[in-house]
Design a protein around this motif. Sequence first.
Motif, short mmCIF file in Angstrom:
data_model
loop_
_atom_site.label_atom_id
_atom_site.label_comp_id
_atom_site.label_asym_id
_atom_site.label_seq_id
_atom_site.Cartn_x
_atom_site.Cartn_y
_atom_site.Cartn_z
N GLN A 128 -18.21 -0.96 -7.24
CA GLN A 128 -17.61 -0.10 -8.34
C GLN A 128 -16.68 0.63 -7.32
O GLN A 128 -16.89 0.99 -6.30
N PRO A 129 -15.50 0.81 -7.70
CA PRO A 129 -14.28 1.36 -6.83
C PRO A 129 -14.37 2.90 -6.78
O PRO A 129 -14.79 3.23 -7.90
N ILE A 130 -14.12 3.44 -5.82
CA ILE A 130 -13.74 4.86 -5.65
C ILE A 130 -12.61 5.15 -5.04
O ILE A 130 -12.47 4.43 -3.83
N ARG A 131 -11.68 6.09 -5.23
CA ARG A 131 -10.73 6.37 -4.86
C ARG A 131 -10.63 7.74 -4.05
O ARG A 131 -11.14 8.62 -4.64
N THR A 132 -10.20 7.70 -2.72
CA THR A 132 -10.28 9.03 -1.87
C THR A 132 -8.94 9.69 -1.96
O THR A 132 -7.90 9.16 -2.55
N VAL A 133 -8.83 10.93 -1.61
CA VAL A 133 -7.80 11.52 -1.70
C VAL A 133 -6.65 11.18 -0.97
O VAL A 133 -5.39 11.58 -1.42
N ASP A 134 -6.64 10.40 -0.13
CA ASP A 134 -5.58 9.78 0.67
C ASP A 134 -5.00 8.56 -0.13
O ASP A 134 -3.94 8.06 0.38
N GLY A 135 -5.64 8.07 -1.24
CA GLY A 135 -5.34 7.05 -2.04
C GLY A 135 -5.88 5.74 -1.62
O GLY A 135 -5.79 4.67 -2.25
N GLN B 249 4.32 -1.56 0.62
CA GLN B 249 4.46 -0.64 -0.39
C GLN B 249 3.27 -1.04 -1.31
O GLN B 249 2.75 -0.06 -1.83
N ARG B 250 2.94 -2.25 -1.26
CA ARG B 250 1.62 -2.63 -2.25
C ARG B 250 0.29 -1.92 -1.48
O ARG B 250 -0.60 -1.52 -2.18
N ASP B 251 0.33 -1.83 -0.14
CA ASP B 251 -0.82 -1.37 0.44
C ASP B 251 -0.89 0.36 -0.03
O ASP B 251 -2.05 0.80 -0.12
N ARG B 252 0.37 0.81 0.17
CA ARG B 252 0.21 2.22 -0.26
C ARG B 252 -0.11 2.50 -1.60
O ARG B 252 -0.69 3.42 -1.77
N GLU B 253 0.36 1.70 -2.36
CA GLU B 253 0.10 1.76 -4.19
C GLU B 253 -1.35 1.46 -4.35
O GLU B 253 -2.13 2.09 -5.27
N THR B 254 -2.19 0.52 -3.78
CA THR B 254 -3.45 0.07 -4.19
C THR B 254 -4.58 0.70 -3.08
O THR B 254 -5.52 1.00 -3.40
N GLY B 255 -4.09 1.08 -1.94
CA GLY B 255 -4.99 1.63 -0.93
C GLY B 255 -5.93 0.68 -0.57
O GLY B 255 -6.96 0.88 0.05
N GLU B 256 -5.70 -0.56 -0.62
CA GLU B 256 -6.73 -1.81 -0.12
C GLU B 256 -7.09 -1.79 1.24
O GLU B 256 -8.08 -2.09 1.59
N ASN B 257 -6.01 -1.38 2.15
CA ASN B 257 -6.09 -1.69 3.39
C ASN B 257 -6.30 -3.19 3.80
O ASN B 257 -6.96 -3.42 4.96
N PHE B 258 -5.81 -3.91 2.87
CA PHE B 258 -6.06 -5.48 3.27
C PHE B 258 -4.97 -6.28 2.48
O PHE B 258 -4.54 -6.02 1.52
N ASP B 259 -4.67 -7.37 3.25
CA ASP B 259 -3.81 -8.20 2.67
C ASP B 259 -4.09 -9.70 3.07
O ASP B 259 -4.09 -9.79 4.21
N GLU B 260 -4.57 -10.37 2.18
CA GLU B 260 -5.16 -11.89 2.41
C GLU B 260 -4.01 -12.61 3.16
O GLU B 260 -4.52 -13.38 4.09
N TYR C 7 1.77 11.91 3.05
CA TYR C 7 0.74 10.72 3.17
C TYR C 7 -0.30 11.39 4.47
O TYR C 7 -1.19 11.15 4.55
N ALA C 8 0.50 11.99 5.69
CA ALA C 8 -0.42 12.01 6.79
C ALA C 8 -1.35 13.32 6.37
O ALA C 8 -2.35 13.58 6.91
N PHE C 9 -0.68 14.34 5.69
CA PHE C 9 -1.57 15.39 5.03
C PHE C 9 -2.72 14.93 4.59
O PHE C 9 -3.77 15.47 4.51
N ARG C 10 -2.36 13.95 3.45
CA ARG C 10 -3.91 13.50 2.67
C ARG C 10 -4.98 12.67 3.52
O ARG C 10 -5.85 12.61 3.11
N LEU C 11 -4.11 11.95 4.49
CA LEU C 11 -4.86 11.10 5.28
C LEU C 11 -5.80 12.10 6.21
O LEU C 11 -6.99 11.45 6.60
N PRO D 279 5.49 12.56 -2.40
CA PRO D 279 4.93 11.38 -1.99
C PRO D 279 5.82 10.34 -1.69
O PRO D 279 7.25 10.32 -2.27
N THR D 280 5.50 9.22 -1.34
CA THR D 280 6.44 8.13 -1.09
C THR D 280 6.90 7.59 -2.26
O THR D 280 6.19 7.31 -3.35
N GLY D 281 8.30 7.40 -2.48
CA GLY D 281 8.86 6.67 -3.54
C GLY D 281 9.53 7.76 -4.63
O GLY D 281 10.14 7.64 -5.54
N ALA D 282 9.22 9.08 -4.51
CA ALA D 282 9.73 10.38 -5.12
C ALA D 282 11.08 10.70 -4.69
O ALA D 282 11.17 10.61 -3.31
#
Length: 387
Positions: free
Chosen positions: A199-206, A33-44, A345-349, A331-334
């Motif tokens: 500086q961050p940039i947000r893509t269309v898929d989040g 859930q945190r990865d979907r919300e942040t779009g980080e693609n990373f969890d330390e 999500y697959a559509f945006r990705l 979207p997820t959570g709606a």
Amino acid sequence: MDFSRVALSEDDRAFQDQLRAFLRSVVTDEVIQRDRETGENFDEGVHLALAARGYLAADFKSEAEGGFNAVRRRIWELEIGRSHAPWFHWPTTMMVARSLQQFGSAELQQEILPKVLSGHYRLCLGYTEPEGGSDVATCKTRAVRDGDAWVINGSKMFTSNAHNAHYVFLITNTDPHAPKHQSLTMFLVPLSSPGIEIQPIRTVDGDRTNITYYSDVRVDDRYRVGAVNGGWSVLREALNAEHGTIERDDQGLQKLATMTEHLLLLAEAVDHVAAVVSEEDSARYRLGRAIARMEAAMSTPEMYGRVANAQTMRDVAPDLMDLLGAAGGLPTGAEGAAGDGGVEYAFRLAGPAGIYGGTLEVFRNMIAQHALGLGRPNYSPPAKRPA
């Protein structure tokens, strides 16, 4: 070899069971859930846990060096994708580490590689520039020699995971008067260096990516990877790995092309749609067509598979949304989201999947030139008809 027909040994099944159990324990619902919300693609936490269990080292090393054999590497690739692990930083880190292993000095390898395998160093790519598009060789970021150091000025786009990384694999121009493929030098630049701004940039898929700025960044010459003005040779090997054009082994068990992990998400979305609309004859036909497209794409190798994977996502995801109707756009959570928003999500990705690592147009040109022998594309305007 058809992997679906490979008979796993008892040890391989035990490995698969252990890996699945471990991934369930670290890739929790909260992590996803945190990865979907942040779009980080990373969890330390996940990254360090995988390193502590030896999985990163096993993935990086060859079987002769104590790494995975072909069967276990394929199990690993599939299970890490199916677990929805925030993962895309590791293949990038591994790609850079392999280039460092091939072109870096022994001193630099000893400094970097052990901490890469322990999970404490992450590496990212500094290739694309704001006005450079997919032609990396037009690099304008300058590196000027100053004694035993270099001073770097410029900027890079789409430096994904720079904010979670420790070094950037940075291509620079060290001779602006030379032909573009003979003017490049590669550095592994510490991202803690003064003068670097992310500086961050947000893509269309989040997803989050970054633009990075380099203002009078001083880098010691020991962080140079490869020869001065020999950066194209270093970059070309890394690009071959990223593009999936590397030579395949004779067992056929490894991941065939980049982006296949995205199709695992699309396959889950198809399953969710089938559970809702599969009673309708027209829906069955469309779902069957989607599954056939995915199977063909996942079985297509190298740069051909890169195109097939992304184009399949772009074609199938809108069809799935159409089958679901309004619920497919939530979207997820709606409330009322079909399959917890997997189709949306697959559509945006699907859009960025055809851009990451090079656009589909670039790959189609590569296929035309290098596989079909059709020559370089001609982008000149069409000839005017005579009056």
